[in-house]
Design a protein around this motif. Structure first.
Motif, PDB file in Angstrom:
ATOM      1  N   VAL A  42      -1.995 -11.832   9.566  1.00  0.00           N
ATOM      2  CA  VAL A  42      -1.926 -10.656  10.600  1.00  0.00           C
ATOM      3  C   VAL A  42      -0.498 -10.200  10.314  1.00  0.00           C
ATOM      4  O   VAL A  42       0.321 -11.025  10.884  1.00  0.00           O
ATOM      5  N   VAL A  43      -0.490  -8.958   9.911  1.00  0.00           N
ATOM      6  CA  VAL A  43       1.107  -8.422   9.720  1.00  0.00           C
ATOM      7  C   VAL A  43       1.372  -7.240  10.301  1.00  0.00           C
ATOM      8  O   VAL A  43       0.809  -6.336  10.852  1.00  0.00           O
ATOM      9  N   GLY A  44       2.869  -7.366  10.824  1.00  0.00           N
ATOM     10  CA  GLY A  44       3.474  -6.339  11.442  1.00  0.00           C
ATOM     11  C   GLY A  44       4.665  -5.725  10.453  1.00  0.00           C
ATOM     12  O   GLY A  44       5.263  -6.621   9.859  1.00  0.00           O
ATOM     13  N   SER A  45       4.689  -4.604  10.403  1.00  0.00           N
ATOM     14  CA  SER A  45       5.768  -4.010   9.543  1.00  0.00           C
ATOM     15  C   SER A  45       6.654  -2.951  10.630  1.00  0.00           C
ATOM     16  O   SER A  45       6.180  -2.445  11.289  1.00  0.00           O
ATOM     17  N   VAL A  46       7.807  -2.985   9.998  1.00  0.00           N
ATOM     18  CA  VAL A  46       8.791  -1.982  10.537  1.00  0.00           C
ATOM     19  C   VAL A  46       9.603  -1.373   9.579  1.00  0.00           C
ATOM     20  O   VAL A  46      10.049  -2.116   8.405  1.00  0.00           O
ATOM     21  N   ASP A  47       9.692   0.071   9.518  1.00  0.00           N
ATOM     22  CA  ASP A  47      10.573   0.786   8.543  1.00  0.00           C
ATOM     23  C   ASP A  47      11.813   1.427   9.406  1.00  0.00           C
ATOM     24  O   ASP A  47      11.739   2.367  10.125  1.00  0.00           O
ATOM     25  N   LEU A  48      12.816   0.677   8.904  1.00  0.00           N
ATOM     26  CA  LEU A  48      14.166   1.156   9.456  1.00  0.00           C
ATOM     27  C   LEU A  48      14.832   2.153   8.526  1.00  0.00           C
ATOM     28  O   LEU A  48      15.859   2.728   9.049  1.00  0.00           O
ATOM     29  N   ASP A  49      14.406   2.433   7.457  1.00  0.00           N
ATOM     30  CA  ASP A  49      14.735   3.461   6.471  1.00  0.00           C
ATOM     31  C   ASP A  49      14.234   4.930   6.813  1.00  0.00           C
ATOM     32  O   ASP A  49      13.426   5.657   6.280  1.00  0.00           O
ATOM     33  N   ALA A  50      14.683   5.675   7.862  1.00  0.00           N
ATOM     34  CA  ALA A  50      14.155   6.774   8.669  1.00  0.00           C
ATOM     35  C   ALA A  50      14.585   7.882   7.684  1.00  0.00           C
ATOM     36  O   ALA A  50      13.899   8.952   7.418  1.00  0.00           O
ATOM     37  N   GLY A  51      15.752   7.628   6.907  1.00  0.00           N
ATOM     38  CA  GLY A  51      16.009   8.884   6.051  1.00  0.00           C
ATOM     39  C   GLY A  51      14.936   9.169   4.909  1.00  0.00           C
ATOM     40  O   GLY A  51      14.680  10.305   4.744  1.00  0.00           O
ATOM     41  N   GLN A  52      14.644   8.123   4.287  1.00  0.00           N
ATOM     42  CA  GLN A  52      13.464   8.136   3.231  1.00  0.00           C
ATOM     43  C   GLN A  52      12.213   8.089   3.688  1.00  0.00           C
ATOM     44  O   GLN A  52      11.300   8.652   3.349  1.00  0.00           O
ATOM     45  N   ALA A  53      12.065   7.059   4.553  1.00  0.00           N
ATOM     46  CA  ALA A  53      10.792   6.691   5.290  1.00  0.00           C
ATOM     47  C   ALA A  53       9.838   6.517   4.088  1.00  0.00           C
ATOM     48  O   ALA A  53       8.731   6.766   4.449  1.00  0.00           O
ATOM     49  N   THR A  54      10.054   5.772   3.096  1.00  0.00           N
ATOM     50  CA  THR A  54       9.125   5.870   1.909  1.00  0.00           C
ATOM     51  C   THR A  54       7.851   4.407   2.443  1.00  0.00           C
ATOM     52  O   THR A  54       6.859   5.007   1.987  1.00  0.00           O
ATOM     53  N   LEU A  55       8.381   3.400   2.959  1.00  0.00           N
ATOM     54  CA  LEU A  55       7.218   2.741   3.490  1.00  0.00           C
ATOM     55  C   LEU A  55       6.232   3.382   4.562  1.00  0.00           C
ATOM     56  O   LEU A  55       5.046   3.056   4.405  1.00  0.00           O
ATOM     57  N   THR A  56       6.753   3.951   5.397  1.00  0.00           N
ATOM     58  CA  THR A  56       5.857   4.680   6.494  1.00  0.00           C
ATOM     59  C   THR A  56       4.876   6.050   5.593  1.00  0.00           C
ATOM     60  O   THR A  56       3.624   5.929   5.834  1.00  0.00           O
ATOM     61  N   ARG A  57       5.306   6.533   4.646  1.00  0.00           N
ATOM     62  CA  ARG A  57       4.716   7.403   3.724  1.00  0.00           C
ATOM     63  C   ARG A  57       3.621   6.631   2.883  1.00  0.00           C
ATOM     64  O   ARG A  57       2.502   7.103   2.718  1.00  0.00           O
ATOM     65  N   LEU A 227       0.742   4.507  -8.073  1.00  0.00           N
ATOM     66  CA  LEU A 227      -0.002   3.929  -7.239  1.00  0.00           C
ATOM     67  C   LEU A 227       0.627   4.385  -5.665  1.00  0.00           C
ATOM     68  O   LEU A 227      -0.285   4.498  -4.762  1.00  0.00           O
ATOM     69  N   PHE A 228       1.749   4.862  -5.489  1.00  0.00           N
ATOM     70  CA  PHE A 228       2.365   5.286  -4.102  1.00  0.00           C
ATOM     71  C   PHE A 228       1.431   6.620  -3.838  1.00  0.00           C
ATOM     72  O   PHE A 228       1.382   6.441  -2.333  1.00  0.00           O
ATOM     73  N   LEU A 229       1.091   7.340  -4.598  1.00  0.00           N
ATOM     74  CA  LEU A 229       0.598   8.767  -4.283  1.00  0.00           C
ATOM     75  C   LEU A 229      -0.860   8.355  -3.466  1.00  0.00           C
ATOM     76  O   LEU A 229      -1.253   9.183  -2.704  1.00  0.00           O
ATOM     77  N   ASN A 230      -1.518   7.271  -3.726  1.00  0.00           N
ATOM     78  CA  ASN A 230      -2.833   6.798  -3.020  1.00  0.00           C
ATOM     79  C   ASN A 230      -2.570   5.771  -2.162  1.00  0.00           C
ATOM     80  O   ASN A 230      -3.584   5.155  -1.558  1.00  0.00           O
ATOM     81  N   GLY A 231      -1.248   5.094  -1.996  1.00  0.00           N
ATOM     82  CA  GLY A 231      -0.970   3.927  -1.014  1.00  0.00           C
ATOM     83  C   GLY A 231      -1.532   2.948  -1.529  1.00  0.00           C
ATOM     84  O   GLY A 231      -1.788   2.039  -0.801  1.00  0.00           O
ATOM     85  N   LEU A 232      -1.818   2.746  -2.975  1.00  0.00           N
ATOM     86  CA  LEU A 232      -2.423   1.518  -3.484  1.00  0.00           C
ATOM     87  C   LEU A 232      -1.202   0.541  -3.966  1.00  0.00           C
ATOM     88  O   LEU A 232      -0.218   0.963  -4.294  1.00  0.00           O
ATOM     89  N   THR A 233      -1.544  -0.692  -4.063  1.00  0.00           N
ATOM     90  CA  THR A 233      -0.742  -1.464  -4.570  1.00  0.00           C
ATOM     91  C   THR A 233      -1.583  -2.381  -5.954  1.00  0.00           C
ATOM     92  O   THR A 233      -2.646  -2.109  -6.123  1.00  0.00           O
ATOM     93  N   LEU A 234      -0.622  -3.052  -6.589  1.00  0.00           N
ATOM     94  CA  LEU A 234      -1.448  -3.585  -7.907  1.00  0.00           C
ATOM     95  C   LEU A 234      -2.473  -4.807  -7.245  1.00  0.00           C
ATOM     96  O   LEU A 234      -3.519  -4.957  -7.927  1.00  0.00           O
ATOM     97  N   LEU A 235      -2.334  -5.018  -5.939  1.00  0.00           N
ATOM     98  CA  LEU A 235      -3.404  -6.206  -5.578  1.00  0.00           C
ATOM     99  C   LEU A 235      -4.654  -5.499  -5.077  1.00  0.00           C
ATOM    100  O   LEU A 235      -5.695  -6.280  -4.820  1.00  0.00           O
ATOM    101  N   ASP A 236      -4.663  -4.249  -5.204  1.00  0.00           N
ATOM    102  CA  ASP A 236      -5.883  -3.414  -4.565  1.00  0.00           C
ATOM    103  C   ASP A 236      -6.731  -3.188  -5.797  1.00  0.00           C
ATOM    104  O   ASP A 236      -8.035  -2.516  -5.622  1.00  0.00           O
ATOM    105  N   LEU A 237      -6.372  -3.059  -6.993  1.00  0.00           N
ATOM    106  CA  LEU A 237      -6.905  -2.351  -8.134  1.00  0.00           C
ATOM    107  C   LEU A 237      -8.381  -3.032  -8.490  1.00  0.00           C
ATOM    108  O   LEU A 237      -9.200  -2.259  -9.036  1.00  0.00           O
TER     109      LEU A 237
END
Length: 268
Positions: A42-57, A227-237
């Motif tokens: 069970v995972v919780g994540s925090v994005d502190l990179d507000a300028g880019q917000a890459t993880l959030t996107r 993969l970023f465009l669809n929110g996928l990772t290599l673990l999802d393929l």
């Protein structure tokens, strides 16, 4: 907060940090998150990179893709935290998020900005494991150490390395915990170039001097950007419904990610 977290079993905290931008922090964070989720955490994540917000996107893209395909895509509870001009307020907000996560999840992944800001330093002090992606070049080695340009000898640790030392001290004072520091060589060349070998020697020497563990990282691959465009990772393929055909290059990249997960102690 600190007295409460000492008596409660803490969630494991993984911080992905590097004060230099463009090192691949958000890509690494996302693959750690999905690897943990697919392993049943069970995972919780925090994005502190507000300028880019890459993880959030990245996570927003993931939800949109799953909704469009009507499939289940494992992921985290997520909180983006945009730093303000009030440092103490930022720290309190982070504490509140961490406190809530301690009661809900078993692992927390924090993605930090590629700049030196107080709340990022504070977040580092919560880490059980710190993962620092480092592009495989002497330009980026500067984030860890000062290097003589002619002899390539290491002259001393960088401000970021000093900040990690301070974070380790803060962590020890808070709950007597320790921070395992892992440096991940990222965007590796597939060629056995001289620069690659010299980087390996420099990192091995530096690891002994300032206390981190070096692991083999990820090669430079276009697939991560795709993969970023669809929110996928290599673990999802290989998951049903993603519609992505596995290629040999994908298999090689997936094996690199599995190596990362294993090094961080995540069992698939």
């Amino acid at each position: 907060m600190e007295n409460q977290t000492q008596t409660r079993k803490r969630a494991r905290v993984i911080v992905v940090g590097n004060q230099k931008g463009g090192s691949g922090k958000s890509t690494i964070a996302m693959h750690l998150i999905v690897g943990l989720a697919r392993a049943g955490h069970v995972v919780g994540s925090v994005d502190l990179d507000a300028g880019q917000a890459t993880l959030t996107r990245y996570l927003e893209n993931r939800k949109a893709f799953a909704d469009k395909r009507n499939i289940e895509m494992p992921g985290p509870a997520h909180v983006p935290l945009a730093p303000s001009e009030n440092v103490e307020a930022d720290k309190r907000r982070l504490e509140e998020v961490m406190q809530g996560y301690y009661e809900q999840v078993d692992t927390i992944v924090i993605d930090t900005p590629g700049t030196d800001i107080p709340v990022s330093r504070y977040a580092h002090s919560f880490a059980d494991t710190l993962v620092t992606p480092l592009n495989d070049s002497f330009i980026d080695l500067d984030v860890l150490a000062r290097v003589d340009g002619e002899t390539l000898k290491i002259l001393g640790p960088s401000p970021y390395a000093a900040a990690i030392w301070e974070a380790k001290q803060a962590r020890a004072q808070r709950d007597r915990g320790q921070i395992e520091w892992i440096v991940l060589r990222n965007r590796l060349s597939t060629l056995d170039a001289r620069n690659k070998r010299e980087m390996e020697d420099a990192l091995n020497e530096l690891s002994r001097r300032i206390g981190f563990r070096v692991i083999s990282g990820l090669a430079e691959r276009v697939i991560y950007r795709e993969l970023f465009l669809n929110g996928l990772t290599l673990l999802d393929l290989r998951a049903q419904g993603t519609g992505v055909d596995m290629k040999m290059s994908h298999v090689a990249a997936r094996n690199e990610i599995r190596g990362l997960l294993s090094a961080v102690g995540i069992k698939e």
